[in-house]
Every structure is written in structure tokens, then in C-alpha cells.
Write an enzyme that holds these catalytic residues in place. Structure first.
Site, short mmCIF file in Angstrom:
data_model
loop_
_atom_site.label_atom_id
_atom_site.label_comp_id
_atom_site.label_asym_id
_atom_site.label_seq_id
_atom_site.Cartn_x
_atom_site.Cartn_y
_atom_site.Cartn_z
N LYS A 190 46.19 -48.43 10.16
CA LYS A 190 45.22 -48.64 11.25
C LYS A 190 45.90 -49.03 12.56
CE LYS A 190 41.16 -50.14 8.73
NZ LYS A 190 40.36 -51.36 8.51
N LYS A 215 40.21 -58.36 19.01
CA LYS A 215 39.17 -59.22 19.57
C LYS A 215 37.95 -59.11 18.67
CE LYS A 215 36.87 -60.73 23.66
NZ LYS A 215 37.24 -62.10 23.28
N HIS A 259 27.82 -50.47 14.94
CA HIS A 259 28.83 -49.58 14.37
C HIS A 259 28.33 -48.14 14.57
CE1 HIS A 259 31.70 -48.22 11.04
NE2 HIS A 259 30.92 -47.16 11.27
N LYS A 280 28.59 -51.13 4.61
CA LYS A 280 27.36 -50.50 5.07
C LYS A 280 26.27 -50.56 4.01
CE LYS A 280 30.48 -47.52 7.58
NZ LYS A 280 31.37 -46.36 7.41
N GLU A 285 38.84 -47.31 13.69
CA GLU A 285 39.68 -46.61 12.72
C GLU A 285 39.14 -45.20 12.51
OE1 GLU A 285 39.56 -47.40 8.59
OE2 GLU A 285 37.44 -47.91 8.55
N ASN A 310 38.51 -42.37 9.39
CA ASN A 310 38.53 -42.07 7.95
C ASN A 310 38.76 -40.57 7.77
OD1 ASN A 310 37.99 -44.76 7.18
ND2 ASN A 310 35.83 -44.46 7.60
N ARG A 339 38.43 -38.32 5.43
CA ARG A 339 37.84 -37.88 4.15
C ARG A 339 36.35 -37.68 4.33
NH1 ARG A 339 35.04 -42.69 3.21
NH2 ARG A 339 36.14 -44.55 3.86
N VAL A 360 30.76 -41.65 2.57
CA VAL A 360 29.60 -41.94 1.73
C VAL A 360 28.31 -41.44 2.40
CG1 VAL A 360 28.23 -43.79 0.67
CG2 VAL A 360 30.73 -43.98 0.72
N ARG A 366 21.76 -47.19 0.67
CA ARG A 366 22.72 -47.26 -0.46
C ARG A 366 22.11 -48.16 -1.52
NH1 ARG A 366 29.02 -47.56 1.48
NH2 ARG A 366 28.83 -46.31 3.38
P1 ADP Z 1 32.43 -45.08 4.16
O1 ADP Z 1 33.21 -45.42 5.39
O2 ADP Z 1 32.49 -43.70 3.68
O3 ADP Z 1 31.09 -45.63 4.24
P2 ADP Z 1 33.41 -47.21 2.56
O4 ADP Z 1 34.21 -48.00 3.53
O5 ADP Z 1 32.12 -47.75 2.07
O6 ADP Z 1 33.24 -45.75 3.09
O7 ADP Z 1 34.34 -46.82 1.34
C1 ADP Z 1 34.01 -45.81 0.43
C2 ADP Z 1 34.59 -46.14 -0.89
O8 ADP Z 1 36.01 -46.17 -0.79
C3 ADP Z 1 34.21 -47.50 -1.42
O9 ADP Z 1 34.12 -47.35 -2.80
C4 ADP Z 1 35.38 -48.38 -1.03
O10 ADP Z 1 35.48 -49.46 -1.91
C5 ADP Z 1 36.53 -47.42 -1.15
N1 ADP Z 1 37.64 -47.67 -0.22
C6 ADP Z 1 37.69 -47.34 1.08
N2 ADP Z 1 38.88 -47.66 1.62
C7 ADP Z 1 39.62 -48.21 0.64
C8 ADP Z 1 40.95 -48.76 0.57
N3 ADP Z 1 41.78 -48.79 1.60
N4 ADP Z 1 41.36 -49.24 -0.62
C9 ADP Z 1 40.54 -49.21 -1.67
N5 ADP Z 1 39.29 -48.71 -1.67
C10 ADP Z 1 38.83 -48.22 -0.53
P1 ADP Z 2 37.16 -50.74 6.87
O1 ADP Z 2 38.43 -49.97 6.83
O2 ADP Z 2 37.08 -51.77 5.83
O3 ADP Z 2 35.97 -49.84 6.97
P2 ADP Z 2 36.78 -51.32 9.71
O4 ADP Z 2 37.91 -51.59 10.63
O5 ADP Z 2 36.12 -50.00 9.81
O6 ADP Z 2 37.26 -51.56 8.23
O7 ADP Z 2 35.69 -52.46 9.88
C1 ADP Z 2 34.61 -52.61 8.98
C2 ADP Z 2 33.46 -53.34 9.65
O8 ADP Z 2 33.87 -54.65 10.12
C3 ADP Z 2 32.95 -52.66 10.90
O9 ADP Z 2 31.99 -51.67 10.58
C4 ADP Z 2 32.34 -53.81 11.66
O10 ADP Z 2 31.07 -54.13 11.15
C5 ADP Z 2 33.28 -54.97 11.36
N1 ADP Z 2 34.32 -55.11 12.38
C6 ADP Z 2 35.51 -54.48 12.39
N2 ADP Z 2 36.24 -54.80 13.48
C7 ADP Z 2 35.50 -55.65 14.20
C8 ADP Z 2 35.71 -56.36 15.44
N3 ADP Z 2 36.84 -56.23 16.14
N4 ADP Z 2 34.72 -57.18 15.89
C9 ADP Z 2 33.57 -57.33 15.18
N5 ADP Z 2 33.32 -56.70 14.00
C10 ADP Z 2 34.27 -55.86 13.51
MG MG Z 3 35.61 -48.53 8.44
#
Ligand code: ADP
Ligand code: ADP
Ligand code: MG
Length: 446
Positions: free
Chosen positions: A116, A201, A208, A237, A287, A289, A291, A294, A337
């Protein structure tokens, strides 16, 4: 077209991929763990291979067993779904080395976006606005403290390899940061195999918003509009909707262009999602994704594009069947979900589904793998089903979702169906957009 695809996943997404393959006339191979012998994805695939015991590192993450399964069955390509190996660049590379096709982007892009820190740097260079924070990883505590004071507390410490809502922690001051940083580093190393941490920050009460992109090998870099995924608990989510309410067309159009330009600069291939925080009219990249996501069905419903089908065709080298001008959003779609969880503690629950009855009728889609009598194992993700409803307007979709939630029956295990009913009938949600901290703050009040 491919003749045979191996689906390296389980649950609802394996069923979803199997459906797309069948419609394309491709035969399928399911892989499964010992705990998943009776799972739906195994029953509906043309062939199946047991690749190991229940623990994920011995089965669904066992790359050698998966490649052997391809060789035994003669599968030409692997669809990784989401989670598991979907964002594992070395797996994509391994497949390439074995002359097997990975249904996803090039491994170099998975690698670039999977880190990231690097992803933010690259996007920033491409002119994508990013969440303010450390440019690069934290070297030590003093470095983290200096940066956090520059951008101002509270800040979010995030694991560069984190995902699934895990690997991040909010800190309010120097003292907290000193305490939390070493623990988070250790956790990141054991969960994600990488201890790199960066600082962002902490944005107060943002939304989102994410953009779906789709790119092929013929120079097409398209977007399929946005999804609003602000209804979250613990950064995961719960409800998503498309399109996002209460954002001007002008502002959205600028963001679509920023995203497709960045994809074209990268030479990206396949499906992808760029995730942003939205606050005070501004978007900040978090970030990407690399792929299928969901919540992809809500985009499918409003654009009428079958994303999984396109993903397979693109991986086979085909040109996207349509053009940007011809992808016009229509109506409003919402996904709930449905998880197996205790409604009070939110702890995942396992057990046997006694009776299952699916909702149906106009505008209803249910993506699931459960059936009456199915035993939900405790080894895996607790997502049971995704209820996707589409209506003419947002208001119509909300009413339709509530109607469907009243029809659905999942007896024998605990679920969050009542939570969905509460959210969808709350005035805050009905009135329009809610921020990401809304559900957790209001959970006892709605
Ligand atoms: P989406 O962004 O598609 O809504 P989620 O963040 O909910 O996806 O992740 C989808 C699935 O992938 C979940 O089962 C989550 O636990 C898994 N997952 C996502 N990123 C990782 C990671 N870096 N390591 C392990 N599991 C992950
Ligand atoms: P993941 O890889 O687990 O999906 P993300 O970086 O996409 O991680 O962050 C997951 C969630 O965390 C976001 O959807 C948001 O709700 C919260 N989040 C992430 N970064 C921030 C931030 N800088 N400030 C406030 N909330 C955040
Ligand atoms: Mg994310």
C-alpha cells in the site's frame, strides 16, 4: 476461449465464478478442503479435487497443491476469486511459470498495488489525490512521531500489506504511538508476513467511495462508476450501494477520468477497484484492490455488465465487448452482506442451517452457497450470502431490500439479518449518505 478453469476459492464467490464459466461453455474444477466436502461449490462444478485439510494454509493457500490440481485435471487457467491467493503476486508468477493463466492482472501490478505504501506513491505520481501521510514506511518510533506531529493527530498506523479491515490502528498522541507501533509491527509480520507500517492522517467522518475499472489488452481503460461502501463495522463493509448518493456529477466525472488515466499510465489489465475516502468534497486515494470485489454485483446490476464473464474474457486476450459511451448506469442497487454472527457480540458463529428459504421477485438477486442442512464450518470467512436488490431509485431499492429481508429464512444459525433491517429502516440511512463511523456510533441507537 479456455476449455477448463480451476476455481481457487470457496463459498459464494466460487459459486459465482462457476456460473460465469458455465454460461461461457467452460468446464470447471472446484478445489476444496476436507471441511468443504459438502460445500455447494464442489457440488456444482464439473470436477473437484480435495487439496488438503481444513486449515487455509494447508488447502486454499497451498499453491503447490493447486498447481498440481491444474496439472491433474488439465485446467488452463485459475480464477482466484477474492481473499486467499487473489492478491498474491508470487502465485500469479508461479502460474505463469507453469504456463497456466491467472485470471487477474499481471503479477507486477499485483505486487505494486499490494504494497500500500508503494501504491500510494505510484498513484500520487500519476496525479491521483492520496490520503496525506508518511511518504514511505516508518523507519522508527521517532520518525513516526515527527510525521504524525506534522500532519496532526489523530493518525492511523497502517500495515503496508494489510487487508480485510485488519492491520490498522488509530493513535491520538505521542505516548499512544510509542505503545502501539511495536505491537502493530509484530502483528503485521505474523498476519501479513511484512512488518512495514505507514502513517496516514485519520480523516474524520469521511465516506468510502470506490471506482470500478476494467481494462483489456487492446488499449481500453474503462470505468464502471462508483460504489459507496460507507456502512462499515471495524473497517469492514456491511452494506454497499451504487451509485453513491449526494456527490455532484461534475466531481464524480473528474474522479472517473483520474482513475482511467492512472490505469492507462500503468498499462493495467483486468478488473480493479480504486478505494477513496471522500470528505468535504475531496477524494483521497487509500488503496487499490487488484481483484474481483465482494460487492461487484451492485455494479453489475446498474451497468448490466457481467464483471466475472468480462474478467475471464480479458484474461483470454479478448477485447471488452462494449465502449465507455455504452456503459450507462440505470437505477440504484444495494448489497447487504449477510454474515453468520452473534447479533450482540458480532462474533462469527458456526453451526447447521436448519431451514433456508431465499427471497425472490422483481429486482432481487441472492449470491450464496448455503442450503437447508448445510453445516457452516468455523474455519473460514463468515459471509453466508449477499442480498443484492435493485430498484428504480434509492428509495425504491431500500424498500425492496426490506421486503426481501422479511422474506429470507436462515434458521439454525445466528445472522446479522436484523441489523440490516435496522440500518435500512433508520432515518439517517433513508435520508442519504452516511459516513464510515456512522454504524458503530449509532449501532445501539438505531
Ligand atoms: P472487498 O474490498 O472486496 O469488500 P474485503 O476487504 O472485505 O474485500 O476482503 C474480501 C475478503 O478477502 C475477505 O474475506 C477478507 O478477509 C480477505 N482479505 C482481503 N485482503 C486480505 C489480506 N491482505 N490478507 C488476508 N485476507 C484478506
Ligand atoms: P483494507 O485493505 O483493510 O481494505 P483500507 O486502507 O482500504 O484497508 O481501509 C479500510 C477502511 O478503514 C476504509 O474503508 C475506511 O473506512 C477506514 N480508513 C482507512 N484509512 C482511513 C483514514 N486515513 N482515515 C479514516 N478512516 C480510514
Ligand atoms: Mg480496502
Amino acid at each position: 476461449m479456455f476449455e477448463k478453469i480451476l476455481i481457487a476459492n470457496r463459498g459464494e464467490i466460487a459459486v459465482r465464478i462457476n456460473r460465469a464459466c458455465q454460461e461461457l461453455g467452460i468446464s470447471t474444477v472446484a478445489i476444496h478442503s476436507e471441511a468443504d466436502r459438502d460445500s455447494m461449490h464442489v457440488r456444482i462444478a464439473d470436477e473437484s479435487v480435495c487439496i488438503g485439510p481444513s486449515a487455509v494454509n494447508k488447502s486454499y493457500l497451498n499453491t503447490h497443491a493447486i498447481i498440481s490440481a491444474c496439472e491433474i485435471t488439465g485446467a488452463q487457467a485459475v480464477h482466484p476469486g477474492y481473499g486467499f491467493l487473489s492478491e498474491n503476486a508470487s502465485f500469479a508468477k508461479m502460474l505463469e511459470d507453469h504456463k497456466l493463466n491467472f485470471i487477474g492482472p499481471k503479477f507486477q501490478h499485483i505486487e505494486m498495488m499490494g504494497d500500500k505504501i508503494q501504491a500510494k506513491k505510484i498513484m500520487n505520481d500519476f496525479g491521483v489525490p492520496v490520503v496525506p501521510g508518511s511518504e514511505g514506511k516508518i523507519k522508527d518510533v521517532e520518525h513516526a512521531i515527527r510525521i504524525s506531529n506534522e500532519i496532526g493527530f489523530p493518525v492511523l498506523l497502517k500495515a503496508s500489506a494489510g487487508g480485510g479491515g485488519r492491520g490498522m490502528q488509530i493513535v491520538k498522541n505521542d505516548e499512544e504511538l510509542r505503545k502501539v507501533l511495536p505491537i502493530l509491527k509484530q502483528e503485521a509480520l505474523s498476519f501479513f508476513g511484512n512488518s512495514d507500517i505507514y502513517v496516514e492522517k485519520f480523516i474524520d467522518s469521511p465516506r468510502h467511495i470506490e471506482i470500478q475499472v476494467m481494462c483489456d489488452t487492446h488499449g481500453n481503460f474503462l470505468h464502471l462508476y462508483e460504489r459507496d461502501c460507507s456502512v462499515q463495522r471495524r473497517n469492514q463493509k456491511v452494506i454497499e450501494e451504487a451509485l453513491a448518493p449526494d456527490i455532484s456529477e461534475d466531481n464524480k466525472n473528474k474522479l472517473y477520468k483520474i482513475c482511467t488515466d492512472a490505469m492507462s499510465r500503468m498499462g493495467y489489465l483486468g478488473l480493479g477497484t480504486l478505494e477513496f475516502l471522500y470528505s468535504d468534497g475531496n477524494f483521497y486515494f487509500m488503496e487499490m484492490n487488484t481483484r474481483i470485489q465482494v460487492e461487484h454485483p451492485i455494479t453489475e446490476m446498474i451497468t448490466r455488465v457481467d464483471l466475472v464473464r468480462e474478467q475471464i474474457c480479458i484474461a483470454h486476450g479478448e477485447k471488452i465487448f462494449t465502449t465507455q459511451e455504452n456503459i450507462k448506469p440505470l437505477g440504484h442497487s444495494i448489497e447487504c452482506r449477510i454474515n453468520a454472527e452473534n447479533p450482540e457480540t458480532f462474533q462469527p458463529s458456526a453451526g447447521q442451517v436448519q431451514m433456508y428459504h431465499a427471497p425472490a421477485g422483481n429486482g432481487i438477486r441472492l449470491d450464496t452457497f448455503i442450503y437447508s442442512g448445510y453445516k457452516v464450518p468455523h474455519y473460514y470467512d463468515n459471509l453466508l450470502a449477499k442480498l443484492i436488490v435493485t430498484g428504480r431509485t434509492r428509495n425504491h431499492a431500500i424498500k425492496r431490500a426490506l421486503r426481501a429481508l422479511n422474506e429470507i429464512v436462515i434458521d439454525g444459525i445466528q445472522t446479522n439479518i436484523d441489523l440490516h433491517k435496522k440500518i435500512l429502516s433508520s432515518n439517517d440511512f433513508k435520508q442519504g449518505a452516511v459516513p464510515i463511523n456512522w454504524l458503530e456510533n449509532k449501532i445501539d441507537k438505531i
